[in-house]
Design an enzyme around this catalytic site. Structure first.
Site, PDB file in Angstrom:
ATOM      1  N   LYS A 175      12.532   3.212  -4.687  1.00 28.37           N
ATOM      2  CA  LYS A 175      11.873   4.677  -3.916  1.00 28.37           C
ATOM      3  C   LYS A 175      12.951   5.378  -3.254  1.00 28.37           C
ATOM      4  O   LYS A 175      12.929   6.484  -3.391  1.00 28.37           O
ATOM      5  CB  LYS A 175      10.776   4.301  -3.074  1.00 28.37           C
ATOM      6  N   SER A 183       7.226   6.311  -0.546  1.00 29.45           N
ATOM      7  CA  SER A 183       6.355   5.358   0.310  1.00 29.45           C
ATOM      8  C   SER A 183       7.018   5.177   1.878  1.00 29.45           C
ATOM      9  O   SER A 183       8.235   5.396   1.866  1.00 29.45           O
ATOM     10  CB  SER A 183       6.374   4.009  -0.439  1.00 29.45           C
ATOM     11  N   TYR A 213      11.597  -2.853  -4.922  1.00 28.06           N
ATOM     12  CA  TYR A 213      10.529  -1.974  -5.098  1.00 28.06           C
ATOM     13  C   TYR A 213      10.933  -0.579  -4.415  1.00 28.06           C
ATOM     14  O   TYR A 213      10.927   0.296  -4.562  1.00 28.06           O
ATOM     15  CB  TYR A 213       9.075  -2.509  -4.651  1.00 28.06           C
TER      16      TYR A 213
HETATM   17  P1  NAD Z   1      -1.099   2.644 -10.252  1.00 28.43           P
HETATM   18  O1  NAD Z   1      -0.365   1.440 -10.566  1.00 28.43           O
HETATM   19  O2  NAD Z   1      -2.554   2.709  -9.956  1.00 28.43           O
HETATM   20  O3  NAD Z   1      -0.646   4.094 -10.889  1.00 28.43           O
HETATM   21  C1  NAD Z   1       0.593   4.089 -11.495  1.00 28.43           C
HETATM   22  C2  NAD Z   1       0.513   4.569 -12.848  1.00 28.43           C
HETATM   23  O4  NAD Z   1       1.615   4.590 -13.423  1.00 28.43           O
HETATM   24  C3  NAD Z   1      -0.240   3.615 -13.809  1.00 28.43           C
HETATM   25  O5  NAD Z   1      -1.353   4.154 -14.468  1.00 28.43           O
HETATM   26  C4  NAD Z   1       0.636   3.116 -14.717  1.00 28.43           C
HETATM   27  O6  NAD Z   1      -0.048   2.676 -16.142  1.00 28.43           O
HETATM   28  C5  NAD Z   1       1.653   3.992 -14.687  1.00 28.43           C
HETATM   29  N1  NAD Z   1       2.819   3.712 -15.423  1.00 28.43           N
HETATM   30  C6  NAD Z   1       3.782   2.648 -14.767  1.00 28.43           C
HETATM   31  N2  NAD Z   1       4.902   2.673 -15.528  1.00 28.43           N
HETATM   32  C7  NAD Z   1       4.815   3.787 -16.467  1.00 28.43           C
HETATM   33  C8  NAD Z   1       5.533   4.167 -17.096  1.00 28.43           C
HETATM   34  N3  NAD Z   1       7.130   3.793 -17.660  1.00 28.43           N
HETATM   35  N4  NAD Z   1       5.531   5.129 -17.932  1.00 28.43           N
HETATM   36  C9  NAD Z   1       4.147   5.910 -17.974  1.00 28.43           C
HETATM   37  N5  NAD Z   1       3.235   5.424 -16.947  1.00 28.43           N
HETATM   38  C10 NAD Z   1       3.758   4.471 -16.267  1.00 28.43           C
HETATM   39  O7  NAD Z   1      -0.543   2.975  -8.770  1.00 28.43           O
HETATM   40  P2  NAD Z   1      -0.840   3.961  -7.587  1.00 28.43           P
HETATM   41  O8  NAD Z   1      -1.396   3.132  -6.539  1.00 28.43           O
HETATM   42  O9  NAD Z   1      -1.810   4.983  -8.175  1.00 28.43           O
HETATM   43  O10 NAD Z   1       0.657   4.618  -7.044  1.00 28.43           O
HETATM   44  C11 NAD Z   1       1.153   5.843  -7.670  1.00 28.43           C
HETATM   45  C12 NAD Z   1       2.607   5.957  -6.997  1.00 28.43           C
HETATM   46  O11 NAD Z   1       2.603   6.110  -5.748  1.00 28.43           O
HETATM   47  C13 NAD Z   1       3.380   4.867  -7.345  1.00 28.43           C
HETATM   48  O12 NAD Z   1       4.572   5.423  -7.687  1.00 28.43           O
HETATM   49  C14 NAD Z   1       3.495   3.955  -6.424  1.00 28.43           C
HETATM   50  O13 NAD Z   1       4.412   3.414  -6.284  1.00 28.43           O
HETATM   51  C15 NAD Z   1       3.245   5.131  -5.051  1.00 28.43           C
HETATM   52  N6  NAD Z   1       2.759   4.500  -3.992  1.00 28.43           N
HETATM   53  C16 NAD Z   1       1.562   3.581  -4.130  1.00 28.43           C
HETATM   54  C17 NAD Z   1       1.279   3.285  -2.769  1.00 28.43           C
HETATM   55  C18 NAD Z   1      -0.211   2.306  -2.695  1.00 28.43           C
HETATM   56  O14 NAD Z   1      -0.475   1.548  -1.799  1.00 28.43           O
HETATM   57  N7  NAD Z   1      -1.196   2.821  -3.884  1.00 28.43           N
HETATM   58  C19 NAD Z   1       1.890   3.448  -1.413  1.00 28.43           C
HETATM   59  C20 NAD Z   1       2.910   4.291  -1.507  1.00 28.43           C
HETATM   60  C21 NAD Z   1       3.462   4.744  -2.752  1.00 28.43           C
HETATM   61  C1  UD1 Z   2       2.557  -2.986   1.333  1.00 24.07           C
HETATM   62  C2  UD1 Z   2       3.993  -2.978   0.701  1.00 24.07           C
HETATM   63  C3  UD1 Z   2       4.475  -1.763   0.882  1.00 24.07           C
HETATM   64  C4  UD1 Z   2       3.790  -0.617   0.431  1.00 24.07           C
HETATM   65  C5  UD1 Z   2       2.270  -0.587   0.677  1.00 24.07           C
HETATM   66  C6  UD1 Z   2       1.385   0.289   0.396  1.00 24.07           C
HETATM   67  C7  UD1 Z   2       4.547  -5.428   1.138  1.00 24.07           C
HETATM   68  C8  UD1 Z   2       5.364  -6.345   1.757  1.00 24.07           C
HETATM   69  N1  UD1 Z   2       4.743  -4.227   1.282  1.00 24.07           N
HETATM   70  O1  UD1 Z   2       2.568  -2.915   2.528  1.00 24.07           O
HETATM   71  O2  UD1 Z   2       5.851  -1.696   0.325  1.00 24.07           O
HETATM   72  O3  UD1 Z   2       4.328   0.667   0.332  1.00 24.07           O
HETATM   73  O4  UD1 Z   2       1.906  -1.984   0.708  1.00 24.07           O
HETATM   74  O5  UD1 Z   2       0.981  -0.168  -0.916  1.00 24.07           O
HETATM   75  O6  UD1 Z   2       3.851  -5.803   0.179  1.00 24.07           O
HETATM   76  N2  UD1 Z   2      -2.667  -8.445   4.872  1.00 24.07           N
HETATM   77  C9  UD1 Z   2      -3.300  -9.479   5.370  1.00 24.07           C
HETATM   78  N3  UD1 Z   2      -4.046 -10.291   4.302  1.00 24.07           N
HETATM   79  C10 UD1 Z   2      -3.882  -9.762   2.938  1.00 24.07           C
HETATM   80  C11 UD1 Z   2      -3.478  -8.567   2.793  1.00 24.07           C
HETATM   81  C12 UD1 Z   2      -2.716  -7.885   3.739  1.00 24.07           C
HETATM   82  O7  UD1 Z   2      -3.692  -9.931   6.466  1.00 24.07           O
HETATM   83  O8  UD1 Z   2      -4.418 -10.379   2.037  1.00 24.07           O
HETATM   84  C13 UD1 Z   2      -2.091  -7.761   6.242  1.00 24.07           C
HETATM   85  C14 UD1 Z   2      -0.564  -7.477   5.917  1.00 24.07           C
HETATM   86  O9  UD1 Z   2       0.070  -8.416   6.622  1.00 24.07           O
HETATM   87  C15 UD1 Z   2      -0.433  -6.052   6.668  1.00 24.07           C
HETATM   88  C16 UD1 Z   2      -1.698  -5.167   6.415  1.00 24.07           C
HETATM   89  O10 UD1 Z   2      -2.612  -6.240   6.080  1.00 24.07           O
HETATM   90  O11 UD1 Z   2      -0.365  -6.185   8.067  1.00 24.07           O
HETATM   91  C17 UD1 Z   2      -1.696  -4.372   5.269  1.00 24.07           C
HETATM   92  O12 UD1 Z   2      -1.105  -4.975   4.174  1.00 24.07           O
HETATM   93  P1  UD1 Z   2      -0.725  -4.269   2.786  1.00 24.07           P
HETATM   94  O13 UD1 Z   2      -2.257  -3.611   2.392  1.00 24.07           O
HETATM   95  O14 UD1 Z   2      -0.481  -5.418   1.720  1.00 24.07           O
HETATM   96  O15 UD1 Z   2       0.034  -3.015   3.094  1.00 24.07           O
HETATM   97  P2  UD1 Z   2       1.379  -3.319   3.584  1.00 24.07           P
HETATM   98  O16 UD1 Z   2       1.970  -4.480   3.975  1.00 24.07           O
HETATM   99  O17 UD1 Z   2       1.629  -2.085   4.829  1.00 24.07           O
END
Ligand code: NAD
Ligand code: UD1
Length: 337
Positions: free
Chosen positions: A150, A122, A146
């Site tokens: 990572k 991330s 978190y």
């Molecule tokens: P998500 O929660 O929708 O998917 C994660 C999946 O992992 C889920 O299906 C959950 O059931 C499974 N899981 C969790 N722990 C597990 C375990 N111990 N064993 C087996 N399965 C397990 O999340 P996502 O948004 O699809 O994110 C996927 C990956 O990308 C994550 O590692 C997350 O940290 C990373 N990531 C997500 C974002 C975002 O904004 N969505 C941003 C940066 C990184």
């Molecule tokens: C969040 C996580 C980050 C993660 C990323 C992608 C935090 C502090 N950081 O980042 O670790 O990698 O998501 O999943 O949670 N906002 C509002 N109102 C809301 C929600 C968000 O104003 O109800 C604003 C936030 O202040 C920010 C922007 O929208 O400026 C995006 O927020 P968000 O979607 O939560 O993502 P990040 O903060 O970038």
């Protein structure tokens, strides 16, 4: 080729399944369903008219991983807990699930001689930016458990490669994934009150929530609200297919996956209003703890190494989120897909 997706039933994993199946890969999903349901995979099968092999399992279960990894060529490792606020309250759960779980996965892979992995990192590993756009060389420093998980996993992967350079490792640093598949039948399905901006906005638009809380309008940004690099989840999914393709040779590379463009909270609100035809009520609130003003990627390395560039802009991100939201007001619990 047979690809093993940990966490493949989740938001990004399910979209990646679609792109892998369409590209001709065989897909095995290994997920404990702690934050997802198998319904997402049934819908992926509907979109692609192809079958997914599903194993309900935990990445902390080494024996089950060892038996499940037979015949696999590469792993895409999505499984993990991802809520920043929750990680502050439950650090041990996060370190155990994400960090210890990944070590268990890597041990099982080593035993089965499966040494190709794409890992979901991330942009959070960069912390408060010292310069923009963020390049992969930007110093890494995190501010919450978190993010620590990572960064620790990234370091573990780098050490593993140093110890055995037959591994091929792609570390993808995602910026802010949003949007949904065009079909409107798979998308992001947050449980409870969404933490992230886009799912919150779309729940306001559909009438599930009254108004958006905008966290701060006094940042040093053009309109005072936070700026992020939003990336369409289908573009992100396609980056995984490209990342797999470069694992034919040993390596360990971290690559930003973003568009290179930043948009403010209020710009996203306006774009969503245009896409949905709905007014998004909002009120300005104090800043959220731990938030930064601005974050966007330099996406050059992805272009050079993967031959990948994001194709979809914020209009499409909002339109696709909206289609998913109105077709599935209760996410995967909705029955009309
Ligand atoms: P998500 O929660 O929708 O998917 C994660 C999946 O992992 C889920 O299906 C959950 O059931 C499974 N899981 C969790 N722990 C597990 C375990 N111990 N064993 C087996 N399965 C397990 O999340 P996502 O948004 O699809 O994110 C996927 C990956 O990308 C994550 O590692 C997350 O940290 C990373 N990531 C997500 C974002 C975002 O904004 N969505 C941003 C940066 C990184
Ligand atoms: C969040 C996580 C980050 C993660 C990323 C992608 C935090 C502090 N950081 O980042 O670790 O990698 O998501 O999943 O949670 N906002 C509002 N109102 C809301 C929600 C968000 O104003 O109800 C604003 C936030 O202040 C920010 C922007 O929208 O400026 C995006 O927020 P968000 O979607 O939560 O993502 P990040 O903060 O970038």
């Amino acid at each position: 080729m047979d690809i093993f997706l940990t966490g493949g039933a989740g938001y990004i994993g399910s979209h990646t399944c679609v792109e892998l199946l369409n590209a001709g890969y065989n897909v095995t999903v290994y997920d404990n369903l702690s934050n997802s349901s198998q319904e997402s995979l049934k819908r992926v099968e509907k979109i692609t008219s192809k079958k997914i092999r599903f194993i309900r399992g935990d990445i902390k279960d080494e024996q089950k991983l060892i038996s499940s990894l037979s015949g696999m060529d590469a792993v895409i490792h999505f499984a993990g807990l991802k809520a920043v606020g929750e990680s502050v309250l439950k650090p041990l759960e996060y370190y155990d699930n994400n960090t210890a779980g990944t070590i268990t996965l890597l041990k099982a892979m080593q035993k089965k001689e499966v040494k190709k992995i794409v890992f979901s990192s991330s942009a959070t590993v960069y912390g408060e930016p010292l310069f923009l756009p963020l390049t992969e060389e930007h110093p890494l420093r995190v501010t919450n458990p978190y993010g620590q998980t990572k960064l620790m996993i990234e370091e573990i992967l780098r050490d593993l490669y140093k110890s055995d350079d037959s591994w091929a490792i792609s570390i993808l640093r995602y910026f802010n994934p949003v949007g949904a598949h065009k079909s409107g039948i798979i998308g992001e399905d947050p449980q409870g009150v969404p933490n992230n901006l886009m799912p919150f906005i779309s729940q306001v638009a559909v009438g599930k929530r009254d108004e958006l809380n905008v966290f701060g309008d006094d940042y040093d940004t053009p309109d005072g609200t936070g700026v992020r690099d939003y990336i369409h989840v289908v573009d992100l999914a396609k980056a995984h297919v490209k990342a797999l393709q470069i694992l034919d040779k040993p390596k360990c590379e971290a690559i930003n996956i973003g568009t290179g463009n930043g948009y403010s909270v209020l710009e996203m609100v306006k774009a969503f209003e245009r896409a949905s035809g709905k007014k998004i009520a909002y009120k300005i609130m104090p800043r959220r703890d731990g938030d930064i003003a601005t974050c966007y990627a330099k996406a050059q390395k992805a272009k050079e190494m993967l031959g990948w560039t994001a194709q979809k802009g914020i209009e499409e991100m909002c339109e696709d989120t909206w289609r998913w939201q109105i077709n599935n007001p209760d996410g995967y619990k909705s029955t009309n897909a």
